[in-house]
Design a protein around this motif. Structure first.
Motif, short mmCIF file in Angstrom:
data_model
loop_
_atom_site.label_atom_id
_atom_site.label_comp_id
_atom_site.label_asym_id
_atom_site.label_seq_id
_atom_site.Cartn_x
_atom_site.Cartn_y
_atom_site.Cartn_z
N ALA A 43 0.84 -1.21 0.00
CA ALA A 43 0.00 0.00 0.00
C ALA A 43 0.87 1.25 0.00
N ILE A 44 1.95 1.22 0.77
CA ILE A 44 2.84 2.38 0.86
C ILE A 44 3.61 2.58 -0.44
N ARG A 45 3.99 1.48 -1.11
CA ARG A 45 4.66 1.62 -2.42
C ARG A 45 3.73 2.29 -3.43
N SER A 46 2.45 1.93 -3.39
CA SER A 46 1.52 2.50 -4.37
C SER A 46 1.09 3.92 -3.97
N GLN A 47 1.10 4.20 -2.66
CA GLN A 47 0.73 5.54 -2.18
C GLN A 47 1.72 5.93 -1.07
N PRO A 48 2.87 6.44 -1.44
CA PRO A 48 3.93 6.70 -0.46
C PRO A 48 3.55 7.63 0.69
N ASN A 49 2.53 8.45 0.51
CA ASN A 49 2.11 9.38 1.56
C ASN A 49 0.93 8.87 2.36
N LEU A 50 0.68 7.59 2.32
CA LEU A 50 -0.46 7.00 3.02
C LEU A 50 -0.11 6.84 4.51
N ILE A 51 -0.41 7.86 5.27
CA ILE A 51 -0.01 7.92 6.67
C ILE A 51 -0.62 6.78 7.48
N SER A 52 -1.87 6.45 7.25
CA SER A 52 -2.50 5.40 8.05
C SER A 52 -1.77 4.07 7.89
N ALA A 53 -1.33 3.76 6.69
CA ALA A 53 -0.59 2.51 6.46
C ALA A 53 0.79 2.57 7.12
N LEU A 54 1.44 3.72 7.06
CA LEU A 54 2.75 3.87 7.70
C LEU A 54 2.64 3.72 9.22
N LEU A 55 1.59 4.32 9.80
CA LEU A 55 1.40 4.21 11.25
C LEU A 55 1.13 2.76 11.66
N LYS A 56 0.25 2.10 10.92
CA LYS A 56 -0.07 0.71 11.25
C LYS A 56 1.13 -0.20 11.02
N GLN A 57 1.87 0.08 9.97
CA GLN A 57 3.10 -0.69 9.72
C GLN A 57 4.06 -0.51 10.89
N GLY A 58 4.26 0.72 11.33
CA GLY A 58 5.15 0.98 12.46
C GLY A 58 4.69 0.28 13.72
N ALA A 59 3.41 0.33 13.99
CA ALA A 59 2.87 -0.31 15.19
C ALA A 59 3.06 -1.83 15.14
N LEU A 60 2.83 -2.41 13.98
CA LEU A 60 3.00 -3.86 13.84
C LEU A 60 4.48 -4.24 13.93
N GLN A 61 5.34 -3.46 13.30
CA GLN A 61 6.78 -3.71 13.41
C GLN A 61 7.21 -3.64 14.87
N GLN A 62 6.68 -2.67 15.56
CA GLN A 62 6.98 -2.51 16.98
C GLN A 62 6.53 -3.74 17.76
N GLN A 63 5.33 -4.19 17.51
CA GLN A 63 4.79 -5.37 18.18
C GLN A 63 5.63 -6.61 17.92
N LEU A 64 6.16 -6.71 16.72
CA LEU A 64 6.96 -7.88 16.33
C LEU A 64 8.43 -7.76 16.77
N GLY A 65 8.77 -6.64 17.40
CA GLY A 65 10.13 -6.45 17.86
C GLY A 65 11.09 -5.94 16.81
N ARG A 66 10.57 -5.50 15.70
CA ARG A 66 11.40 -4.95 14.61
C ARG A 66 11.50 -3.43 14.83
N LEU A 67 12.21 -3.08 15.86
CA LEU A 67 12.17 -1.72 16.37
C LEU A 67 12.83 -0.71 15.45
N ASP A 68 13.93 -1.06 14.81
CA ASP A 68 14.56 -0.13 13.86
C ASP A 68 13.61 0.17 12.70
N ALA A 69 12.93 -0.85 12.22
CA ALA A 69 11.97 -0.65 11.13
C ALA A 69 10.80 0.21 11.60
#
Length: 156
Positions: A43-69
């Motif tokens: 979704a972010i590749r197709s719409q690079p400014n899609l804030i909701s996807a970036l936030l959810k991606q960050g939250a999920l990465q955080q949950q999975l322990g992928r903290l740098d990502a």
């Protein structure tokens, strides 16, 4: 605490618990969550400014322990919208949890509060940053105020 306004981390935790309660092995749960991350990335590749996807991606990465990502995702959000308090708050929380970059964590936390002064959770994050910095008195004072505010709010 690092969450988004829709409770992404809580929802992720609920999905993991639900899958595990259905007998899914941890590897299957991780595979499903990796697929979800892939969906956010697409979704972010197709719409690079899609804030909701970036936030959810960050939250999920955080949950999975992928903290740098997760940090990269939240920084991308701020680059797009430097007035989004949630991204600053989540960056501050991550830094406090890791015990890294604590001066910057305080700056991020204060920025989140400046942008959204009514959000008690953001002041809670600042308390945890203070704790990570070793300022136990400052952390305690902030936590007491946040607790009092939340109690007063709940009683209304």
């Amino acid at each position: 605490m690092a969450t988004d306004s829709a409770g992404t981390l809580t929802a992720t935790q609920e999905v993991i618990a639900w899958l595990r309660s259905r007998g899914q092995r941890p590897q299957v749960v991780c595979h499903i969550l990796d697929c979800t991350l892939g969906d956010y990335a697409a979704a972010i590749r197709s719409q690079p400014n899609l804030i909701s996807a970036l936030l959810k991606q960050g939250a999920l990465q955080q949950q999975l322990g992928r903290l740098d990502a997760a940090v990269d995702s939240y920084m991308a959000v701020i680059k797009i919208n430097p007035k989004l308090a949630l991204a600053y708050n989540n960056l501050a929380w991550l830094a406090a949890e890791r015990g890294k970059n604590l001066e910057q964590a305080e700056i991020w936390s204060k920025k989140a509060i400046e942008l959204n002064p009514e959000n008690a959770d953001f002041r809670d994050t600042l308390a945890w940053v203070k704790r990570a910095q070793g300022d136990l008195a400052g952390a305690s004072e902030l936590l007491e105020r946040v607790t009092a505010e939340k109690t007063a709010s709940a009683e209304q």
